[in-house]
Scaffold this motif. Sequence first.
Motif, short mmCIF file in Angstrom:
data_model
loop_
_atom_site.label_atom_id
_atom_site.label_comp_id
_atom_site.label_asym_id
_atom_site.label_seq_id
_atom_site.Cartn_x
_atom_site.Cartn_y
_atom_site.Cartn_z
N GLU A 11 -8.78 35.98 -74.39
CA GLU A 11 -9.20 37.25 -73.79
C GLU A 11 -8.17 38.34 -74.07
N GLN A 12 -6.89 37.98 -74.07
CA GLN A 12 -5.83 38.93 -74.39
C GLN A 12 -6.03 39.52 -75.79
N HIS A 13 -6.56 38.71 -76.70
CA HIS A 13 -6.76 39.13 -78.09
C HIS A 13 -8.21 39.55 -78.38
N ASP A 14 -8.99 39.71 -77.32
CA ASP A 14 -10.38 40.18 -77.46
C ASP A 14 -11.23 39.27 -78.33
N VAL A 15 -10.99 37.97 -78.25
CA VAL A 15 -11.82 36.99 -78.96
C VAL A 15 -12.91 36.51 -78.00
N ALA A 16 -14.15 36.82 -78.32
CA ALA A 16 -15.26 36.44 -77.44
C ALA A 16 -15.57 34.96 -77.58
N PHE A 17 -16.00 34.33 -76.48
CA PHE A 17 -16.35 32.91 -76.53
C PHE A 17 -17.40 32.60 -75.47
N GLU A 18 -18.05 31.46 -75.66
CA GLU A 18 -19.04 30.97 -74.71
C GLU A 18 -18.62 29.57 -74.27
N ILE A 19 -18.63 29.31 -72.97
CA ILE A 19 -18.34 27.95 -72.48
C ILE A 19 -19.62 27.14 -72.58
N ASN A 20 -19.57 26.06 -73.35
CA ASN A 20 -20.72 25.19 -73.56
C ASN A 20 -20.39 23.81 -72.99
N PRO A 21 -20.86 23.49 -71.78
CA PRO A 21 -20.49 22.21 -71.15
C PRO A 21 -21.03 20.99 -71.88
N ARG A 22 -21.98 21.19 -72.81
CA ARG A 22 -22.52 20.05 -73.55
C ARG A 22 -21.82 19.83 -74.89
N LEU A 23 -20.82 20.63 -75.15
CA LEU A 23 -20.06 20.46 -76.38
C LEU A 23 -19.08 19.30 -76.20
N VAL A 24 -19.34 18.17 -76.87
CA VAL A 24 -18.50 16.99 -76.69
C VAL A 24 -17.84 16.55 -77.99
N ARG A 25 -18.29 17.08 -79.17
CA ARG A 25 -17.81 16.67 -80.48
C ARG A 25 -18.23 15.22 -80.75
N GLY A 26 -18.31 14.85 -82.02
CA GLY A 26 -18.85 13.54 -82.38
C GLY A 26 -17.82 12.44 -82.54
N LEU A 27 -16.54 12.76 -82.34
CA LEU A 27 -15.49 11.78 -82.57
C LEU A 27 -14.83 11.41 -81.25
N ASP A 28 -14.50 10.14 -81.10
CA ASP A 28 -14.00 9.65 -79.82
C ASP A 28 -12.60 10.14 -79.46
N TYR A 29 -11.84 10.62 -80.44
CA TYR A 29 -10.43 10.86 -80.15
C TYR A 29 -10.15 12.20 -79.44
N TYR A 30 -11.15 13.05 -79.24
CA TYR A 30 -10.89 14.35 -78.64
C TYR A 30 -10.64 14.26 -77.13
N ASN A 31 -9.78 15.18 -76.62
CA ASN A 31 -9.59 15.37 -75.19
C ASN A 31 -9.28 16.84 -74.94
N ARG A 32 -9.36 17.26 -73.72
CA ARG A 32 -9.10 18.64 -73.33
C ARG A 32 -9.89 19.64 -74.19
N THR A 33 -9.24 20.61 -74.80
CA THR A 33 -9.95 21.69 -75.49
C THR A 33 -10.73 21.19 -76.69
N VAL A 34 -12.01 21.54 -76.78
CA VAL A 34 -12.80 21.35 -77.99
C VAL A 34 -13.51 22.68 -78.28
N PHE A 35 -13.76 22.96 -79.56
CA PHE A 35 -14.42 24.22 -79.90
C PHE A 35 -15.20 24.08 -81.19
N GLU A 36 -16.19 24.95 -81.34
CA GLU A 36 -16.97 25.05 -82.57
C GLU A 36 -17.23 26.52 -82.85
N TRP A 37 -17.12 26.89 -84.12
CA TRP A 37 -17.57 28.20 -84.59
C TRP A 37 -18.94 27.99 -85.24
N VAL A 38 -19.93 28.71 -84.76
CA VAL A 38 -21.30 28.46 -85.21
C VAL A 38 -21.96 29.75 -85.70
#
Length: 422
Positions: A246-273
């Motif tokens: 937000e400090q850098h004016d980067v817009a984002f959407e929180i998507n609670p169904r975004l889980v990524r397809g690999l088991d090793y992720y934790n905490r922050t996940v993101f996708e540019w679509v």
Amino acid sequence: MSDKTLQAVRGMNDILPDEAELWLWFEEVVRDWLHSYGYRNIRMPLVEPTALFKRAIGEVTDIVEKEMYSFEDSLNGDLLTLRPEGTASCVRAVLQHNLLYNAPQRLYYSGQMFRHERPQKGRYRQFNQYGVEALGFAGPDIDAEQILMCARLWHKLGLRDVTLQMNTLGDAAARKRHRAKLIDYFGRRQDMLDADAVRRLHTNPLRILDSKNPAMQGLIDAAPKLMDEIDDDALQHFAAVQAILEQHDVAFEINPRLVRGLDYYNRTVFEWVTTDLGAQGTICAGGRYDGLIEQIGGKPAPATGFAMGVERLLALLQDSGMTLPRQQVDAYVAHQGELAGRLASSVAERLRDDGLRVLLHCGGGSFKSQMKKADASGAYVAVVIGDDEARAGEASVKPMQGGEQTRVALDALTRTVNQFIK
């Protein structure tokens, strides 16, 4: 084309010279961008032990179950796999060579990945990725930096219709609690699950949430939420990431169904679509994977990274109407006669010594046919050498965009050619 003519394997594509110009330009832009953030290049083998990906990605994932190109080494019986992604290989290399000893690492790699999928636009069986990994950094600042990096690249490339989706998966304990609740919830409604969901129920129930089956969307929407299990530390980490964006004016959407397809992720996940590539709308994705280094055999260490698909990004650039000028040739050296041929070769090398891009005519032919090829090459000038010029130690310079042909001494040739280069 004859039925006996061999062709490339389906989903593994040739990149022809005209298209390769765009690739070369893109690679230069990306390399400069990565270096501007202090990331250093690492290169790993295409083939890795199959166990690496089973351990890192998870045995009950689409990649490991359906998509990997795996085989047995005929010499020693080792089980090997063409790498389907780069993070596991990068972490393996970092551990093998002890790169994390008292030194956090910012690394990047590029190259081919392999997955046995149904080929379609933006999704191929051999595809190219850039991967970016920051190893040994625990704070939310590095998560945010990698997202800011991506935003800067999209700006450099002139991409506008790209949006950022984010989520937090919390830590292992939260995911364990959530997993148990999902198994209980979906288990009591097993008659409403499709075959994939039933198969994943007791092995990887989080992946059920990522199902695209329309008949299951209501059931999934009502499922227990991971966010309800996440502890305060992980929530604060995610809030800090959002604050920096937000400090850098980067817009984002929180998507609670975004889980990524690999088991090793934790905490922050993101996708540019993007919506401009049909079903293959994700052009870049990543997140934090603090448990992977220990999972592969190292001492526990935090890590975060992302990967972007080159083919998808280039398709997006081309669909936006982007065109590149063809690679420019400075001079085309045409010659006729035995003495002229010997001199032409020396002249071409001398011009290259002076930093010019030169095409030397090969294969004989009249001056008329050679000048047609000079024109088709896109060269700024034609350097014309006949036996008369050769005996005099001279060459003629013909501007290809119009102008008088002039005869100059060889010592003045580079200076004369440079007058016509834009």
